[in-house]
Enzyme design. Structure first.
Site, PDB file in Angstrom:
ATOM      1  N   GLY A 111     -11.498  -1.225 -11.503  1.00  7.52           N
ATOM      2  CA  GLY A 111     -12.334  -2.332 -11.955  1.00  7.52           C
ATOM      3  C   GLY A 111     -12.556  -2.281 -13.460  1.00  7.52           C
ATOM      4  O   GLY A 111     -11.929  -1.484 -14.162  1.00  7.52           O
ATOM      5  N   LYS A 114       0.879  -1.181   0.000  1.00  8.26           N
ATOM      6  CA  LYS A 114       0.000   0.000   0.000  1.00  8.26           C
ATOM      7  C   LYS A 114       0.910   1.222   0.000  1.00  8.26           C
ATOM      8  O   LYS A 114       2.027   1.165   0.520  1.00  8.26           O
ATOM      9  CB  LYS A 114      -0.871  -0.050   1.262  1.00  8.26           C
ATOM     10  N   ALA A 146     -12.069   6.263  -1.795  1.00  5.05           N
ATOM     11  CA  ALA A 146     -11.353   7.473  -1.362  1.00  5.05           C
ATOM     12  C   ALA A 146     -10.874   7.202   0.057  1.00  5.05           C
ATOM     13  O   ALA A 146     -11.454   7.672   1.037  1.00  5.05           O
ATOM     14  CB  ALA A 146     -12.260   8.694  -1.399  1.00  5.05           C
ATOM     15  N   CYS A 191      -2.454   9.815  -6.586  1.00  8.89           N
ATOM     16  CA  CYS A 191      -3.691   9.559  -5.840  1.00  8.89           C
ATOM     17  C   CYS A 191      -4.673  10.685  -6.114  1.00  8.89           C
ATOM     18  O   CYS A 191      -4.331  11.864  -5.956  1.00  8.89           O
ATOM     19  CB  CYS A 191      -3.424   9.486  -4.347  1.00  8.89           C
ATOM     20  N   GLY A 228      -8.488  -2.838 -14.138  1.00 12.29           N
ATOM     21  CA  GLY A 228      -9.531  -3.754 -14.605  1.00 12.29           C
ATOM     22  C   GLY A 228      -9.067  -5.109 -15.084  1.00 12.29           C
ATOM     23  O   GLY A 228      -9.794  -5.781 -15.813  1.00 12.29           O
TER      24      GLY A 228
END
Ligand code: DHB
Length: 308
Positions: free
Chosen positions: A220, A50, A75, A133, A247
């Site tokens: 996704g 992460k 978020a 981000c 995705g």
């Protein structure tokens, strides 16, 4: 008659020897050594942490995640325990022989350099710069929107570390090619394309945005055609390898990214619900695709859709 050679997924990638071309996307299951170990044990070529900041952050308030058409919006606000704490987790993973890519972010060049140094000293095999981000622009800035900043940050990190540096770019820009070229000029060893797409959800009954942060990052299946286009465009403009991200949930998605010009893929949303088996499925599916189409190596697939 085809030759009876053993097809292999092992690859020299940006100075690393990877046993397969799949990784988890940063942010998904990368918060602790045990989860990263499971990613690796499931067949990923590397486990990606992460995104870590110079100091710990609690992240945004709930709700931080919502399912939408074709994907997931999140978020989180870059919650993480900080580089100092996580360096010990990296050391633990390295003792077990796991290939670790440490993702990190910062707000100043000095912080970027210090974090790069600490994560390298902990034994990370590579660094991934999260310059993109979409949820903390006011705090750490969306550096990936500005080519000059991307080049400067990349160069500073390269000067602070001898590890391969992947630069993760945002699809939320007018011309991603210009940004990828800047990363390459700064010394990037690979480009990760892409981070999430800025998006939002509104609840018709409550008449309010669903996420506490109002906007979030879309990942996704809905992200795939966007990231695939980014990989396609970047492939024509840089020499360094590209990691496709957005995705991927099966071998066919991975092959599409390879054909667009990616040399590896990261898998995020499809792993989120504990779908660790996706790494093995993608690896096996790519091998089977190679057999069916008489490819001798994955490298022969890379960029294939660009050729006449
Ligand atoms: C977050 C960070 C990202 O890089 C992203 O693409 C989506 C969400 C976050 O922690 O908020």
């Amino acid at each position: 008659m085809g030759k009876l050679t053993e097809l292999s997924l092992v690859v020299e990638f940006a100075g690393l020897r990877l046993r397969s071309r799949t990784m988890n996307a940063s942010g998904v299951l990368g918060m602790s050594a045990p989860l990263l170990r499971r990613v690796y044990e499931s067949g990923a070529g590397a486990a990606v942490t992460k995104s870590l900041g110079p100091t710990g952050r609690p992240g945004h308030s709930n709700p931080t995640v919502v399912e939408v058409e074709g994907g997931v919006l999140n978020a989180m606000g870059l919650p993480n325990p900080g580089v100092g704490y996580f360096a010990d987790e990296v050391r633990e993973l390295k003792r077990e022989g796991i290939t670790v890519v440490s993702s990190f972010f910062a707000s100043t060049l000095k912080e970027f350099s210090e974090s790069a140094r600490a994560l390298s000293e902990a034994g990370s095999d590579a660094l991934e710069l999260n310059l993109s981000c979409p949820n903390v622009e006011g705090e750490v800035g969306m550096c990936a929107a500005d080519a000059a900043s991307v080049e400067r940050v990349t160069a500073a990190v390269k000067a602070a570390s001898d590890k391969p540096v992947f630069v993760k770019l945002s699809p939320n820009v007018t011309d991603i090619v210009q940004i990828a070229v800047a990363a390459e000029k700064g010394g990037a060893d690979a480009i990760t394309a892409t981070n999430t797409l800025k998006a939002m959800a509104i609840d018709a009954d409550f008449r309010r945005p669903v996420l506490a942060n109002v906007t979030g990052g879309l990942s996704g299946p809905a992200l795939k055609p966007v990231s695939l286009r980014c990989v396609w465009e970047i492939f024509d403009a840089v020499e360094i390898p590209i990691i496709g991200c957005g995705g991927v949930s099966g071998w066919r998605d991975a092959v599409e990214y390879l054909l667009a010009g990616a040399s590896a893929v990261q898998i995020g949303a499809a792993v989120r619900d504990g779908g660790f088996e996706v790494f093995g499925e993608v690896n096996a599916g790519v091998l089977e695709y190679m057999r069916r189409n008489s490819y001798g190596s994955v490298a022969e697939i890379v960029g294939g859709a660009h050729r006449e």
